[in-house]
Design a protein around this motif. Structure first.
Motif, PDB file in Angstrom:
ATOM      1  N   ASP A   1       8.421   4.757   4.916  1.00  0.00           N
ATOM      2  CA  ASP A   1       7.078   4.644   5.603  1.00  0.00           C
ATOM      3  C   ASP A   1       6.097   4.867   4.759  1.00  0.00           C
ATOM      4  O   ASP A   1       4.870   4.566   4.954  1.00  0.00           O
ATOM      5  CB  ASP A   1       7.169   5.791   6.739  1.00  0.00           C
ATOM      6  N   ASN A   2       6.377   5.336   3.634  1.00  0.00           N
ATOM      7  CA  ASN A   2       5.190   5.813   2.848  1.00  0.00           C
ATOM      8  C   ASN A   2       4.493   4.299   1.901  1.00  0.00           C
ATOM      9  O   ASN A   2       3.663   4.193   1.604  1.00  0.00           O
ATOM     10  CB  ASN A   2       5.774   6.555   1.491  1.00  0.00           C
ATOM     11  N   ILE A   3       5.486   3.408   1.951  1.00  0.00           N
ATOM     12  CA  ILE A   3       4.756   2.057   1.518  1.00  0.00           C
ATOM     13  C   ILE A   3       4.940   1.081   2.459  1.00  0.00           C
ATOM     14  O   ILE A   3       5.874   0.804   3.234  1.00  0.00           O
ATOM     15  CB  ILE A   3       5.734   1.569   0.102  1.00  0.00           C
ATOM     16  N   SER A   4       3.835   0.413   2.488  1.00  0.00           N
ATOM     17  CA  SER A   4       3.887  -0.775   3.457  1.00  0.00           C
ATOM     18  C   SER A   4       3.433  -2.155   3.116  1.00  0.00           C
ATOM     19  O   SER A   4       2.450  -2.104   2.321  1.00  0.00           O
ATOM     20  CB  SER A   4       2.834  -0.254   4.724  1.00  0.00           C
ATOM     21  N   ASN A   5       3.801  -3.285   3.450  1.00  0.00           N
ATOM     22  CA  ASN A   5       3.465  -4.532   3.220  1.00  0.00           C
ATOM     23  C   ASN A   5       2.224  -4.776   3.874  1.00  0.00           C
ATOM     24  O   ASN A   5       2.127  -4.614   5.032  1.00  0.00           O
ATOM     25  CB  ASN A   5       4.501  -5.448   3.758  1.00  0.00           C
ATOM     26  N   ILE A   6       1.041  -5.454   3.534  1.00  0.00           N
ATOM     27  CA  ILE A   6      -0.120  -5.522   3.864  1.00  0.00           C
ATOM     28  C   ILE A   6       0.163  -6.942   4.242  1.00  0.00           C
ATOM     29  O   ILE A   6       0.372  -8.032   3.800  1.00  0.00           O
ATOM     30  CB  ILE A   6      -1.132  -5.388   2.849  1.00  0.00           C
ATOM     31  N   ASP A   7      -0.183  -7.098   5.843  1.00  0.00           N
ATOM     32  CA  ASP A   7       0.055  -8.460   6.555  1.00  0.00           C
ATOM     33  C   ASP A   7      -1.263  -9.116   6.111  1.00  0.00           C
ATOM     34  O   ASP A   7      -2.369  -9.025   6.675  1.00  0.00           O
ATOM     35  CB  ASP A   7       0.063  -8.166   7.999  1.00  0.00           C
ATOM     36  N   LEU A   8      -1.340 -10.070   5.605  1.00  0.00           N
ATOM     37  CA  LEU A   8      -2.369 -10.889   5.026  1.00  0.00           C
ATOM     38  C   LEU A   8      -3.082 -11.980   6.178  1.00  0.00           C
ATOM     39  O   LEU A   8      -4.159 -12.083   6.115  1.00  0.00           O
ATOM     40  CB  LEU A   8      -1.918 -11.933   3.938  1.00  0.00           C
ATOM     41  N   ASN A   9      -2.297 -11.964   7.312  1.00  0.00           N
ATOM     42  CA  ASN A   9      -2.893 -12.762   8.467  1.00  0.00           C
ATOM     43  C   ASN A   9      -3.598 -11.986   9.198  1.00  0.00           C
ATOM     44  O   ASN A   9      -4.384 -12.224  10.061  1.00  0.00           O
ATOM     45  CB  ASN A   9      -1.504 -13.458   9.235  1.00  0.00           C
ATOM     46  N   LYS A  10      -3.421 -10.435   9.045  1.00  0.00           N
ATOM     47  CA  LYS A  10      -4.082  -9.812  10.114  1.00  0.00           C
ATOM     48  C   LYS A  10      -5.620  -9.436   9.472  1.00  0.00           C
ATOM     49  O   LYS A  10      -5.518  -8.998   8.339  1.00  0.00           O
ATOM     50  CB  LYS A  10      -3.083  -8.291  10.346  1.00  0.00           C
ATOM     51  N   GLN A  11      -6.350  -9.221  10.254  1.00  0.00           N
ATOM     52  CA  GLN A  11      -7.751  -8.963   9.740  1.00  0.00           C
ATOM     53  C   GLN A  11      -7.527  -7.352   9.665  1.00  0.00           C
ATOM     54  O   GLN A  11      -7.004  -6.585  10.605  1.00  0.00           O
ATOM     55  CB  GLN A  11      -8.910  -9.300  10.892  1.00  0.00           C
ATOM     56  N   GLU A  12      -8.045  -6.799   8.659  1.00  0.00           N
ATOM     57  CA  GLU A  12      -7.961  -5.312   8.500  1.00  0.00           C
ATOM     58  C   GLU A  12      -8.872  -4.931   9.556  1.00  0.00           C
ATOM     59  O   GLU A  12      -9.923  -5.251   9.619  1.00  0.00           O
ATOM     60  CB  GLU A  12      -8.390  -4.871   7.173  1.00  0.00           C
ATOM     61  N   GLN A  13      -8.525  -3.602  10.054  1.00  0.00           N
ATOM     62  CA  GLN A  13      -9.399  -2.982  11.049  1.00  0.00           C
ATOM     63  C   GLN A  13      -9.725  -1.907  10.305  1.00  0.00           C
ATOM     64  O   GLN A  13      -9.272  -0.787   9.576  1.00  0.00           O
ATOM     65  CB  GLN A  13      -8.738  -2.691  12.313  1.00  0.00           C
ATOM     66  N   ALA A  14     -11.148  -1.667  10.235  1.00  0.00           N
ATOM     67  CA  ALA A  14     -11.802  -0.353   9.486  1.00  0.00           C
ATOM     68  C   ALA A  14     -11.361   0.640  10.336  1.00  0.00           C
ATOM     69  O   ALA A  14     -11.303   0.520  11.571  1.00  0.00           O
ATOM     70  CB  ALA A  14     -13.419  -0.767   9.706  1.00  0.00           C
ATOM     71  N   THR A  15     -11.008   1.883   9.837  1.00  0.00           N
ATOM     72  CA  THR A  15     -10.762   2.956  10.704  1.00  0.00           C
ATOM     73  C   THR A  15     -11.990   4.221  10.517  1.00  0.00           C
ATOM     74  O   THR A  15     -11.707   4.509   9.316  1.00  0.00           O
ATOM     75  CB  THR A  15      -9.458   3.591  10.013  1.00  0.00           C
TER      76      THR A  15
ATOM     77  N   LYS B   1       0.916  -1.121   0.065  1.00  0.00           N
ATOM     78  CA  LYS B   1       0.062  -0.192  -0.091  1.00  0.00           C
ATOM     79  C   LYS B   1       0.837   1.076   0.008  1.00  0.00           C
ATOM     80  O   LYS B   1       1.882   1.408   0.731  1.00  0.00           O
ATOM     81  CB  LYS B   1      -0.899  -0.220   1.147  1.00  0.00           C
ATOM     82  N   LEU B   2       0.620   2.081  -0.968  1.00  0.00           N
ATOM     83  CA  LEU B   2       1.438   3.542  -0.919  1.00  0.00           C
ATOM     84  C   LEU B   2       0.546   4.375  -0.126  1.00  0.00           C
ATOM     85  O   LEU B   2      -0.625   4.796  -0.379  1.00  0.00           O
ATOM     86  CB  LEU B   2       1.463   3.986  -2.386  1.00  0.00           C
ATOM     87  N   GLU B   3       1.106   4.488   1.214  1.00  0.00           N
ATOM     88  CA  GLU B   3       0.334   5.454   2.078  1.00  0.00           C
ATOM     89  C   GLU B   3       0.350   6.863   1.836  1.00  0.00           C
ATOM     90  O   GLU B   3      -0.867   7.376   1.878  1.00  0.00           O
ATOM     91  CB  GLU B   3       0.866   5.221   3.572  1.00  0.00           C
ATOM     92  N   ASN B   4       1.249   7.240   1.414  1.00  0.00           N
ATOM     93  CA  ASN B   4       1.500   8.863   1.149  1.00  0.00           C
ATOM     94  C   ASN B   4       1.531   9.218  -0.212  1.00  0.00           C
ATOM     95  O   ASN B   4       2.186   8.902  -1.181  1.00  0.00           O
ATOM     96  CB  ASN B   4       2.738   9.244   1.867  1.00  0.00           C
ATOM     97  N   THR B   5       0.176   9.664  -0.773  1.00  0.00           N
ATOM     98  CA  THR B   5       0.028   9.856  -2.135  1.00  0.00           C
ATOM     99  C   THR B   5       0.402  11.184  -2.690  1.00  0.00           C
ATOM    100  O   THR B   5      -0.249  11.634  -3.582  1.00  0.00           O
ATOM    101  CB  THR B   5      -1.279   9.168  -2.717  1.00  0.00           C
ATOM    102  N   ASP B   6       1.441  11.910  -1.974  1.00  0.00           N
ATOM    103  CA  ASP B   6       1.922  13.262  -2.554  1.00  0.00           C
ATOM    104  C   ASP B   6       2.957  12.834  -3.426  1.00  0.00           C
ATOM    105  O   ASP B   6       3.385  11.743  -3.344  1.00  0.00           O
ATOM    106  CB  ASP B   6       2.011  14.087  -1.459  1.00  0.00           C
ATOM    107  N   SER B   7       3.709  14.043  -4.046  1.00  0.00           N
ATOM    108  CA  SER B   7       4.692  13.582  -4.927  1.00  0.00           C
ATOM    109  C   SER B   7       5.841  12.864  -4.569  1.00  0.00           C
ATOM    110  O   SER B   7       6.236  12.261  -5.094  1.00  0.00           O
ATOM    111  CB  SER B   7       4.956  14.979  -5.742  1.00  0.00           C
ATOM    112  N   SER B   8       6.146  13.362  -3.197  1.00  0.00           N
ATOM    113  CA  SER B   8       7.207  12.566  -2.465  1.00  0.00           C
ATOM    114  C   SER B   8       7.030  11.198  -2.210  1.00  0.00           C
ATOM    115  O   SER B   8       7.981  10.223  -2.312  1.00  0.00           O
ATOM    116  CB  SER B   8       7.822  13.258  -1.141  1.00  0.00           C
ATOM    117  N   GLY B   9       5.594  10.853  -1.888  1.00  0.00           N
ATOM    118  CA  GLY B   9       5.434   9.424  -1.661  1.00  0.00           C
ATOM    119  C   GLY B   9       5.444   8.645  -3.028  1.00  0.00           C
ATOM    120  O   GLY B   9       5.911   7.752  -3.224  1.00  0.00           O
ATOM    121  N   TYR B  10       5.157   9.087  -3.975  1.00  0.00           N
ATOM    122  CA  TYR B  10       5.024   8.351  -5.394  1.00  0.00           C
ATOM    123  C   TYR B  10       6.697   8.361  -5.848  1.00  0.00           C
ATOM    124  O   TYR B  10       7.023   7.269  -6.281  1.00  0.00           O
ATOM    125  CB  TYR B  10       4.296   9.275  -6.610  1.00  0.00           C
TER     126      TYR B  10
END
Ligand SMILES: [Zn+2]
Ligand SMILES: [Zn+2]
Length: 349
Positions: free
Chosen positions: A205-219, A163-172
């Motif tokens: 910090d802008n890109i993170s691996n999605i942990d497939l074992n973890k239930q996603e928590q709705a925020t 997941k690309l968390e930070n979608t501003d130009s530096s994140g990209y």
């Protein structure tokens, strides 16, 4: 020389219009530029770009890096992941060189799927076909650009989800550097006869691996308000600054436009009970200060500015002292009024 085919399967639905698609377009151009300076990549890497919205289309057929010219990306209506995948599989079937008795075929292709949203049609059968016929022949990496992508669906397609968390130009920028590095390490791995699929290390910090074992928590966040929490420099107590959403309607050449901003509603001292009554969940949601109108004084000590942000992300108050000490981390610093907006963490609201 055996080819290492790299496919970009890119969502170009309406939500990508404007900044996101421009970032992707620039990103692809920099990837190619970078790879042109890498001898190993130049020899092995072949690139193709397929875009999908309501329909799918090859905008760059599989070709070597030298002849690659960065394309202009179109935008379409809808997000048909099934058509995107279908088109990809068709292309793979048509263009991949198979290993036979007489020839060494292509290395396992790597597919980078970029999407920012939820499919607008049923992709079940395309995903099934991928899993039956291609998941062993190709490596697929799915990347959610921002929060909108349907992770539970992507999970059915691959174990490599980012997941690309930070979608501003530096994140990209960081993200595309990671893609470039991954292509380079994969082409090196091909040379030493390894798997040919080596994703680069994630050191952002802008890109993170999605942990497939973890239930996603709705925020869950109440979007009608933005609430920020600060800490008073003098009393060390917590205060909240509350901003209320305002949609300003305007008429621009006959088109009704609504501009969202958040206006200061007040600053409040909350005392010990705040922490006690909070669940401690950090929601990783931010708001840009450019969207916030008005800045309060500190409700705890009366300092003029309640809105200074330390490197540790703690918002705190400052007065007219030259050097300020952050009440959270103890960092000493001088503050200047920032120009332009920056992101601050918000509470659940
Ligand atoms: Zn204060
Ligand atoms: Zn600090």
């Amino acid at each position: 020389m055996r080819r290492l085919p790299i496919y970009f399967l890119i969502d170009v639905s309406e939500s990508m219009v404007g900044d996101p698609i421009n970032q992707v377009q620039d990103g692809i151009a920099t990837i190619i530029q970078e790879l042109k300076t890498d001898p190993q990549a130049l020899e092995t890497v072949y690139i193709s770009i397929i875009v999908f919205a309501g329909e799918a289309k090859t905008i760059v057929p599989l070709q070597d890096i030298i002849s690659f010219y960065p394309p202009k990306f179109p935008i379409g209506s809808g997000t048909s992941l099934s058509k995107g995948l279908g088109h990809l599989m068709h292309d793979l079937r048509k263009n991949l060189v198979k290993t036979t008795e007489h020839q060494k075929g292509d290395w396992k292709p790597i597919v980078f799927l970029f999407t920012d949203g939820v499919p607008t049609d049923d992709s079940t059968s395309a995903i099934k076909e991928w899993n039956n016929n291609w998941s062993k022949t190709a490596n697929l990496v799915a990347i959610s650009l921002g929060d909108g992508a349907d992770i539970s669906l992507l999970k059915n397609l691959t174990v490599n989800i980012l997941k690309l968390e930070n979608t501003d130009s530096s994140g990209y920028r960081e993200f595309f550097k990671w893609v470039t590095d991954s292509i380079k390490t994969s082409s090196e791995s091909v040379e030493s006869n390894q798997s040919g699929f080596e994703l680069a290390k994630l050191d952002s910090d802008n890109i993170s691996n999605i942990d497939l074992n973890k239930q996603e928590q709705a925020t869950y966040v109440d979007d009608n308000f933005v609430v920020l929490s600060g800490m008073c420099q003098n009393t060390k107590s917590t205060y909240l600054m509350k901003y209320k959403k305002v949609i300003k309607q305007s008429n621009f050449g006959g088109i009704e436009l609504g501009t969202k901003s958040y206006r200061l509603n007040g600053a409040f001292q909350v005392g010990e009970s705040y922490n006690e009554l909070s669940d401690g969940k950090s929601i990783q949601k931010t708001v840009n200060t450019a969207e916030l109108v008005g800045a309060p004084t500190c409700p705890c000590c009366g300092n003029q500015i309640a809105f200074a942000v330390c490197q540790c992300n703690q918002i705190h108050c400052i007065g007219d002292e030259k050097v300020t000490t952050c009440p959270n981390c103890g960092n000493k610093g001088q503050y200047e009024a920032g120009s332009g907006g920056f992101d601050v963490n918000r509470t659940q609201g």
